[in-house]
Design an enzyme around this catalytic site. Structure first.
Site, PDB file in Angstrom:
ATOM      1  N   SER A  61       5.647  79.806  22.841  1.00  0.00           N
ATOM      2  CA  SER A  61       4.701  80.630  23.103  1.00  0.00           C
ATOM      3  C   SER A  61       3.879  80.952  21.946  1.00  0.00           C
ATOM      4  O   SER A  61       4.426  81.757  20.933  1.00  0.00           O
ATOM      5  CB  SER A  61       5.032  81.829  23.521  1.00  0.00           C
ATOM      6  OG  SER A  61       4.188  83.106  23.736  1.00  0.00           O
ATOM      7  N   ASP A 110      -0.929  82.653  25.665  1.00  0.00           N
ATOM      8  CA  ASP A 110      -0.957  83.756  26.743  1.00  0.00           C
ATOM      9  C   ASP A 110      -2.071  84.555  26.397  1.00  0.00           C
ATOM     10  O   ASP A 110      -2.376  85.141  25.089  1.00  0.00           O
ATOM     11  CB  ASP A 110       0.447  84.628  26.264  1.00  0.00           C
ATOM     12  CG  ASP A 110       1.889  84.128  26.751  1.00  0.00           C
ATOM     13  OD1 ASP A 110       1.889  83.843  27.873  1.00  0.00           O
ATOM     14  OD2 ASP A 110       2.656  83.754  25.615  1.00  0.00           O
ATOM     15  N   MET A 148      -2.935  86.437  31.987  1.00  0.00           N
ATOM     16  CA  MET A 148      -2.649  87.683  32.434  1.00  0.00           C
ATOM     17  C   MET A 148      -3.990  88.709  32.439  1.00  0.00           C
ATOM     18  O   MET A 148      -4.219  89.517  31.726  1.00  0.00           O
ATOM     19  CB  MET A 148      -1.568  88.175  31.567  1.00  0.00           C
ATOM     20  CG  MET A 148      -0.272  87.556  31.682  1.00  0.00           C
ATOM     21  SD  MET A 148       1.019  87.890  30.283  1.00  0.00           S
ATOM     22  CE  MET A 148       0.193  86.258  29.085  1.00  0.00           C
ATOM     23  N   ASP A 206       9.227  82.197  32.127  1.00  0.00           N
ATOM     24  CA  ASP A 206       8.718  82.842  30.838  1.00  0.00           C
ATOM     25  C   ASP A 206       9.239  84.031  30.503  1.00  0.00           C
ATOM     26  O   ASP A 206       9.078  84.883  31.243  1.00  0.00           O
ATOM     27  CB  ASP A 206       7.128  82.850  31.159  1.00  0.00           C
ATOM     28  CG  ASP A 206       6.381  83.187  30.062  1.00  0.00           C
ATOM     29  OD1 ASP A 206       6.876  83.492  28.930  1.00  0.00           O
ATOM     30  OD2 ASP A 206       5.188  83.622  30.088  1.00  0.00           O
TER      31      ASP A 206
HETATM   32  C1  DX5 Z   1       4.856  87.716  27.909  1.00  0.00           C
HETATM   33  C2  DX5 Z   1       4.367  86.328  27.804  1.00  0.00           C
HETATM   34  C3  DX5 Z   1       5.340  85.444  27.273  1.00  0.00           C
HETATM   35  C4  DX5 Z   1       5.770  85.614  26.102  1.00  0.00           C
HETATM   36  C5  DX5 Z   1       7.162  85.152  25.726  1.00  0.00           C
HETATM   37  O1  DX5 Z   1       3.852  88.555  28.488  1.00  0.00           O
HETATM   38  O2  DX5 Z   1       3.837  85.739  28.828  1.00  0.00           O
HETATM   39  O3  DX5 Z   1       4.805  84.228  27.307  1.00  0.00           O
HETATM   40  O4  DX5 Z   1       5.019  85.436  25.011  1.00  0.00           O
HETATM   41  O5  DX5 Z   1       7.615  85.566  24.531  1.00  0.00           O
HETATM   42  P1  DX5 Z   1       9.359  85.733  24.274  1.00  0.00           P
HETATM   43  O6  DX5 Z   1       9.663  84.159  24.677  1.00  0.00           O
HETATM   44  O7  DX5 Z   1       9.445  86.253  23.046  1.00  0.00           O
HETATM   45  O8  DX5 Z   1       9.806  86.610  25.473  1.00  0.00           O
HETATM   46 ZN    ZN Z   2       3.557  83.538  28.862  1.00  0.00          ZN
END
Ligand code: DX5
Ligand code: ZN
Length: 223
Positions: free
Chosen positions: A15, A42, A75, A182
């Site tokens: 990510s 993201d 998102m 995720d």
């Molecule tokens: C959260 C994102 C994820 C996040 C994951 O809203 O959709 O993709 O970046 O990060 P980690 O692996 O640190 O939880």
């Molecule tokens: Zn994500």
């Protein structure tokens, strides 16, 4: 672009939210040279989730340097307005939240029409049964294992049961979609996720919070 069934699962999708934006090109090249399969992107609008990440100006630079598929996680509310631009910015997979789409069937088919793979994302509180009438149309299902908005949060254990429920739903409907997980993925919980049926692992903090990100990617790939 997307894996054939013979591909070596799990696919690893670092990510970029946790990358060092002051050294973005360096971090992109690290992913290019690593065993990672996809770039996870993201995009947050500050409305659907309580955080704002980045948009097209940053994505343009990621597109320019990335040599692996872009897995774009939207998102944002009303994603239909921006699908075409995300595709133009190199999105190979575009995933939208079930909770953000009033006309999900229409959105999924709009993504496919653009030539991208279409994913549906479920928040931790949303049961897999919500996908009953859309799973046939969906290329990928992303199960959030944290509440979206931030990297570095703790994994929510209930996700494991949701992977099983999703596999059961797909078996019953005699259909297939890639299962992506995720949020809060670590070297410790990843083996359980893969055993349960996760085929794509997103990892932000676990990768970029490490002094040797490429090595962590390799460890996730070869669990
Ligand atoms: C959260 C994102 C994820 C996040 C994951 O809203 O959709 O993709 O970046 O990060 P980690 O692996 O640190 O939880
Ligand atoms: Zn994500």
């Amino acid at each position: 672009m997307l894996p054939d069934p013979e591909n070596h699962y799990p696919l690893i999708a670092p990510s970029m939210l946790s990358a060092d934006f002051g050294n973005l090109q360096r971090d992109i090249e690290m992913v290019n040279a690593s065993e990672a399969d996809w770039f996870h992107i993201d995009v947050m609008d500050g409305v659907f989730v309580p955080n704002i990440s980045f948009g097209f100006p940053v994505l343009k630079h990621i597109q320019k340097h990335a040599r692996k598929p872009l897995d774009v996680h939207l998102m944002i509310i009303d994603p239909d307005r921006y699908l075409e631009r995300f595709r133009e910015h190199g999105a190979d997979v575009i995933s939208v939240h079930y909770e953000a789409c009033t006309h999900l069937h229409r959105t999924i088919h709009a993504i496919k029409k653009l030539g991208a793979k279409a994913g549906v994302v479920l928040n931790p509180h949303s049961p897999v049964s919500l996908l009953e009438e859309i799973i046939d149309d969906t290329d990928l299902v992303m199960l959030m294992s944290v509440n979206p908005g931030f990297g570095g949060q703790s994994f929510i254990d209930g996700t494991l049961g949701k992977i099983t429920a999703l596999r059961e739903l797909m078996a019953r409907k005699n259909t297939d979609a890639i299962i992506e997980v995720d949020g809060g993925v670590t070297l410790e919980n990843a083996p359980r996720l893969v055993k349960a049926g996760a085929q794509v692992l997103v990892a932000g903090y676990t990768v970029f919070g490490s002094p040797d990100p490429a090595n962590v990617i390799s460890a996730l790939k070869n669990l």
